[in-house]
Design a protein around this motif. Structure first.
Motif, PDB file in Angstrom:
ATOM      1  N   PRO A 190      -7.458  -3.398  10.831  1.00 46.33           N
ATOM      2  CA  PRO A 190      -6.880  -4.667  10.385  1.00 46.33           C
ATOM      3  C   PRO A 190      -7.839  -5.514   9.564  1.00 46.33           C
ATOM      4  O   PRO A 190      -7.400  -6.290   8.701  1.00 46.33           O
ATOM      5  CB  PRO A 190      -6.513  -5.362  11.700  1.00 46.33           C
ATOM      6  CG  PRO A 190      -6.247  -4.245  12.648  1.00 46.33           C
ATOM      7  CD  PRO A 190      -7.239  -3.178  12.277  1.00 46.33           C
ATOM      8  N   MET A 191      -9.155  -5.393   9.816  1.00 42.99           N
ATOM      9  CA  MET A 191     -10.109  -6.153   9.018  1.00 42.99           C
ATOM     10  C   MET A 191     -10.040  -5.756   7.553  1.00 42.99           C
ATOM     11  O   MET A 191     -10.297  -6.575   6.662  1.00 42.99           O
ATOM     12  CB  MET A 191     -11.528  -5.959   9.549  1.00 42.99           C
ATOM     13  CG  MET A 191     -11.776  -6.517  10.939  1.00 42.99           C
ATOM     14  SD  MET A 191     -11.427  -8.305  11.086  1.00 42.99           S
ATOM     15  CE  MET A 191     -12.628  -8.983   9.944  1.00 42.99           C
ATOM     16  N   HIS A 192      -9.666  -4.521   7.270  1.00 42.90           N
ATOM     17  CA  HIS A 192      -9.527  -4.099   5.884  1.00 42.90           C
ATOM     18  C   HIS A 192      -8.346  -4.812   5.236  1.00 42.90           C
ATOM     19  O   HIS A 192      -8.423  -5.202   4.061  1.00 42.90           O
ATOM     20  CB  HIS A 192      -9.338  -2.587   5.813  1.00 42.90           C
ATOM     21  CG  HIS A 192     -10.556  -1.825   6.236  1.00 42.90           C
ATOM     22  ND1 HIS A 192     -10.668  -0.460   6.113  1.00 42.90           N
ATOM     23  CD2 HIS A 192     -11.736  -2.240   6.773  1.00 42.90           C
ATOM     24  CE1 HIS A 192     -11.857  -0.074   6.567  1.00 42.90           C
ATOM     25  NE2 HIS A 192     -12.500  -1.140   6.971  1.00 42.90           N
ATOM     26  N   HIS A 193      -7.273  -4.973   5.964  1.00 41.07           N
ATOM     27  CA  HIS A 193      -6.141  -5.745   5.448  1.00 41.07           C
ATOM     28  C   HIS A 193      -6.553  -7.194   5.208  1.00 41.07           C
ATOM     29  O   HIS A 193      -6.083  -7.833   4.261  1.00 41.07           O
ATOM     30  CB  HIS A 193      -4.967  -5.688   6.438  1.00 41.07           C
ATOM     31  CG  HIS A 193      -4.269  -4.357   6.469  1.00 41.07           C
ATOM     32  ND1 HIS A 193      -3.175  -4.070   5.678  1.00 41.07           N
ATOM     33  CD2 HIS A 193      -4.508  -3.241   7.204  1.00 41.07           C
ATOM     34  CE1 HIS A 193      -2.777  -2.830   5.919  1.00 41.07           C
ATOM     35  NE2 HIS A 193      -3.564  -2.313   6.850  1.00 41.07           N
ATOM     36  N   LEU A 194      -7.420  -7.693   6.057  1.00 41.32           N
ATOM     37  CA  LEU A 194      -7.865  -9.078   5.901  1.00 41.32           C
ATOM     38  C   LEU A 194      -8.667  -9.256   4.614  1.00 41.32           C
ATOM     39  O   LEU A 194      -8.508 -10.259   3.903  1.00 41.32           O
ATOM     40  CB  LEU A 194      -8.706  -9.492   7.109  1.00 41.32           C
ATOM     41  CG  LEU A 194      -9.009 -10.987   7.218  1.00 41.32           C
ATOM     42  CD1 LEU A 194      -7.742 -11.762   7.572  1.00 41.32           C
ATOM     43  CD2 LEU A 194     -10.087 -11.240   8.272  1.00 41.32           C
ATOM     44  N   VAL A 195      -9.524  -8.298   4.302  1.00 44.90           N
ATOM     45  CA  VAL A 195     -10.295  -8.371   3.055  1.00 44.90           C
ATOM     46  C   VAL A 195      -9.348  -8.351   1.860  1.00 44.90           C
ATOM     47  O   VAL A 195      -9.477  -9.156   0.923  1.00 44.90           O
ATOM     48  CB  VAL A 195     -11.303  -7.213   2.972  1.00 44.90           C
ATOM     49  CG1 VAL A 195     -11.950  -7.160   1.589  1.00 44.90           C
ATOM     50  CG2 VAL A 195     -12.382  -7.374   4.043  1.00 44.90           C
ATOM     51  N   LEU A 196      -8.380  -7.437   1.862  1.00 41.82           N
ATOM     52  CA  LEU A 196      -7.420  -7.384   0.765  1.00 41.82           C
ATOM     53  C   LEU A 196      -6.627  -8.679   0.669  1.00 41.82           C
ATOM     54  O   LEU A 196      -6.341  -9.173  -0.432  1.00 41.82           O
ATOM     55  CB  LEU A 196      -6.483  -6.196   0.946  1.00 41.82           C
ATOM     56  CG  LEU A 196      -5.396  -6.028  -0.135  1.00 41.82           C
ATOM     57  CD1 LEU A 196      -6.004  -5.926  -1.527  1.00 41.82           C
ATOM     58  CD2 LEU A 196      -4.523  -4.816   0.168  1.00 41.82           C
ATOM     59  N   LEU A 197      -6.275  -9.268   1.798  1.00 44.15           N
ATOM     60  CA  LEU A 197      -5.535 -10.523   1.804  1.00 44.15           C
ATOM     61  C   LEU A 197      -6.342 -11.628   1.112  1.00 44.15           C
ATOM     62  O   LEU A 197      -5.794 -12.395   0.308  1.00 44.15           O
ATOM     63  CB  LEU A 197      -5.207 -10.925   3.242  1.00 44.15           C
ATOM     64  CG  LEU A 197      -4.460 -12.252   3.453  1.00 44.15           C
ATOM     65  CD1 LEU A 197      -3.130 -12.256   2.694  1.00 44.15           C
ATOM     66  CD2 LEU A 197      -4.227 -12.487   4.941  1.00 44.15           C
ATOM     67  N   ALA A 198      -7.637 -11.721   1.397  1.00 48.02           N
ATOM     68  CA  ALA A 198      -8.470 -12.736   0.751  1.00 48.02           C
ATOM     69  C   ALA A 198      -8.573 -12.480  -0.748  1.00 48.02           C
ATOM     70  O   ALA A 198      -8.522 -13.423  -1.562  1.00 48.02           O
ATOM     71  CB  ALA A 198      -9.858 -12.745   1.374  1.00 48.02           C
ATOM     72  N   VAL A 199      -8.697 -11.219  -1.134  1.00 46.14           N
ATOM     73  CA  VAL A 199      -8.797 -10.872  -2.553  1.00 46.14           C
ATOM     74  C   VAL A 199      -7.503 -11.247  -3.285  1.00 46.14           C
ATOM     75  O   VAL A 199      -7.528 -11.847  -4.372  1.00 46.14           O
ATOM     76  CB  VAL A 199      -9.105  -9.378  -2.719  1.00 46.14           C
ATOM     77  CG1 VAL A 199      -9.001  -8.958  -4.181  1.00 46.14           C
ATOM     78  CG2 VAL A 199     -10.482  -9.050  -2.160  1.00 46.14           C
TER      79      VAL A 199
END
Length: 601
Positions: free
Chosen positions: A526-535
């Motif tokens: 899920p942290m990977h989704h979080l990075v994409l969300l910020a981008v």
């Protein structure tokens, strides 16, 4: 005016003219490998010293004069001067080992400062070691007259063995951590390792390095073959998960025998050398891996070629996701001897870690707990157990594990691993991560620097150390290491690709950040989704951002509820935290104020 002073061997020290002639000789040599700004750096500190201004050679002054930094330069947060000084030290060492071996004047930059030292070549010691020793007496501010020699430490004779030729390579490793203010190896005990600290060798995969073959009748190729054999043995032994058998040592009395043989050969035609290597499974002769390495000896030093090739072979073969471990990790093979259950735990850890499969986590953790009870003095099992506990902290929204106090358990296991074997890079990697997530960032970086110095061929160590450097604010250095790990690591690439996405985001390169994030396997964490969300938020792609936010609310709702805590757990500097949170805010995520954050930094 400074008076002449004799060296310990009775020779006078170099004059100003001799030093200026020597710096011109160095800068004009094709064997002095330094970029333009490095050359400006060296010229500046030499001329300032010759002009009597050595006392002004501080990081702040050099940053302004050489690197065009403004008056707000802070050496604590910007290590550019320290890093460049390390590069120039290594470039000088290489020059004197290759082109300048007969030069009469030796220029070095002693560690701990930026004031160069000028010596004659004759004297006790070695110039390759001068750069790492304590600085000598400071130069007098009144040094201006041409005839007066410069008061410096005596230099070394030019008697360099193969061992000392390898010094520049090792200093590259140490140099990457030179900006840390605490001693690099302060996390390593200096007491000798007790005999009980090493487990039985029988549970480790065993590899014999056979002597590399050379062209009959060519002495030069025979020397290269022997040198490469020695280098490969040395690089492989840095990996604690395997047992390396040197050629011709103990084979007759060994009833178990190695599972693998590393073979190779050398071909030499004029100045072109081809180095060939292959890994063979002893049971059936199957070639599991092979590669060729070509080099033009007119362009590169032979010893550098041997070292680089040996490092590439060791990385491909023996790293955690390398050739030796791939059949074990897939469950298709077992070691022929030894404690299979304990060794299987180590192998299954990497199989689990490649996918971060929640269904395998508990089984791997329980298996490693049993392995540390069965073999309590084997450092690597404690290190892997620490990393498994730690996964429950940093990947909690993926694993949903429920161990009591996993961070405390991770810290204890990591300390046990390092106590048992202070030279185990995997143990130091575990200690680095445990300290980082315990918010002891300085201790984490010391452990990471030590792990990387011990075994830079281990891409798991290099990549994780790069992450910790970047997330503690050393983005340029850390992101370079993460990028290197991606190019060499056959393991969980998605983990490092998301790291590169975060690196690009922090540089404001949102398009590159999105490309990196989408290359990664977003199911991984899920942290990977979080990075994409910020981008996506920072790029203004709100429709796509809303889809990512919906995924997180469905699959990891507590992550968004604890967003400040989770970001602060990973990004050390408040300004980096806020920059990341700005992207989430732009995507529509509600971010609680700092005052409402529990346990904020």
């Amino acid at each position: 005016m400074q008076s002449s002073r004799a060296s310990r061997d009775g020779a006078a020290n170099p004059t100003v003219k001799e030093v200026r002639d020597q710096i011109e000789r160095i800068l004009s040599s094709g064997e002095f490998h330094a970029p333009d700004r490095g050359r400006r750096f060296l010229e500046f500190i030499v001329e300032e010293t010759l002009s009597g201004r050595a006392d002004y050679l501080k990081a702040y002054t050099i940053a302004q004069e050489v690197f065009a930094r403004d008056t707000s330069f802070d050496a604590q947060n910007d290590p550019v001067v320290r890093i460049e000084a390390g590069r120039i030290r290594r470039a000088l060492e290489r020059y004197y080992l290759v082109a300048g071996s007969a030069d009469n004047v030796v220029i070095t930059i002693p560690k701990g400062g930026y004031v160069p030292s000028f010596d004659y070549a004759e004297g006790p010691g070695d110039p390759a070691l001068q750069a790492t020793s304590d600085p000598g007496p400071p130069l007098s501010p009144g040094l201006t007259a041409e005839p007066a020699p410069i008061a410096v430490r005596p230099a070394a004779p030019r008697q360099l063995s193969r061992f000392w030729y390898a010094i520049p390579t090792s200093l590259v490793i140490v140099g990457i951590a030179s900006f840390l203010h605490t001693p690099l190896f302060s996390v390593i005990t200096t007491s000798p390792l007790p005999a009980s600290a090493v487990s039985s060798d029988t549970e480790l995969p065993r590899i014999i390095v056979e002597r590399f073959q050379s062209v009959p009748g060519k002495n030069a190729s025979a020397d290269i073959a022997q040198g490469l054999t020695d280098e490969v043995v040395g690089q492989l032994t840095k990996f604690k998960e395997i047992l390396v058998i040197a050629p011709g040592v103990g084979q007759e009395s060994d009833t178990r025998g190695p599972q693998f043989a590393l073979q190779g050969g050398v071909r030499l035609e004029d100045d072109i050398v081809r180095l060939i290597a292959r890994l063979v499974r002893k049971a059936d002769g199957a070639v599991l891996w092979a590669n060729n390495y070509d080099a033009d000896l007119r362009d590169r030093n032979l010893l550098e070629v041997e070292a680089d090739v040996a490092q590439s072979i060791a990385t491909a073969v023996a790293q955690p996701y390398g050739v030796i471990f791939q059949p074990y990790a897939r469950g298709g093979a077992k070691p022929d001897s030894g404690d299979w259950e304990a060794n299987a735990c180590a192998l299954s850890y990497y199989a689990y870690r490649a996918e971060l499969d929640p269904r395998k986590h508990a089984a791997v953790r329980d298996c490693l707990e049993r392995a540390t009870k069965r073999l309590p003095t084997y450092s690597t099992y404690w290190a892997l157990l620490s990393l498994t506990y730690l996964d429950e902290v940093r990947f909690q929204y993926k694993l949903r594990a429920e161990s009591p106090r996993p961070l405390a358990l991770a810290v204890d296991a990591a300390k046990r691993a390092v106590d048992l074997d202070p030279q185990n890079a995997r143990g130091l990697q575990a200690l680095m991560l445990a300290n980082f997530f315990s918010n002891d960032v300085n201790a984490a970086l010391r452990a990471g620097a030590a792990a990387y110095a011990i075994n830079p061929n281990d891409t798991e160590v290099a990549g994780e150390y790069g992450f910790r450097l970047a997330m503690s604010g050393h983005w340029e250095t850390g992101c370079e290491l993460i990028s290197s790990a991606i190019s060499r690591n056959p393991g969980p690439r998605g983990y490092y690709e998301v790291g590169m996405a975060l690196c690009a985001y922090m540089r404001g390169e949102n398009q590159a950040a999105e490309l990196w994030a989408r290359m990664a396997d977003l199911k991984y964490n899920p942290m990977h989704h979080l990075v994409l969300l910020a981008v996506l938020g920072a790029s203004g792609k709100l429709d796509e951002a809303h889809r990512e936010q919906d995924w997180l609310r469905t699959n990891a709702p507590l992550l968004l509820e604890n967003i400040r805590e989770e970001v602060a757990l990973r990004l050390h500097r408040p300004q980096d935290q806020e920059h990341f949170l700005d992207g989430l805010k732009a995507s529509g995520v509600a971010i609680p104020p700092v005052d409402g954050m529990i346990g904020s930094r």
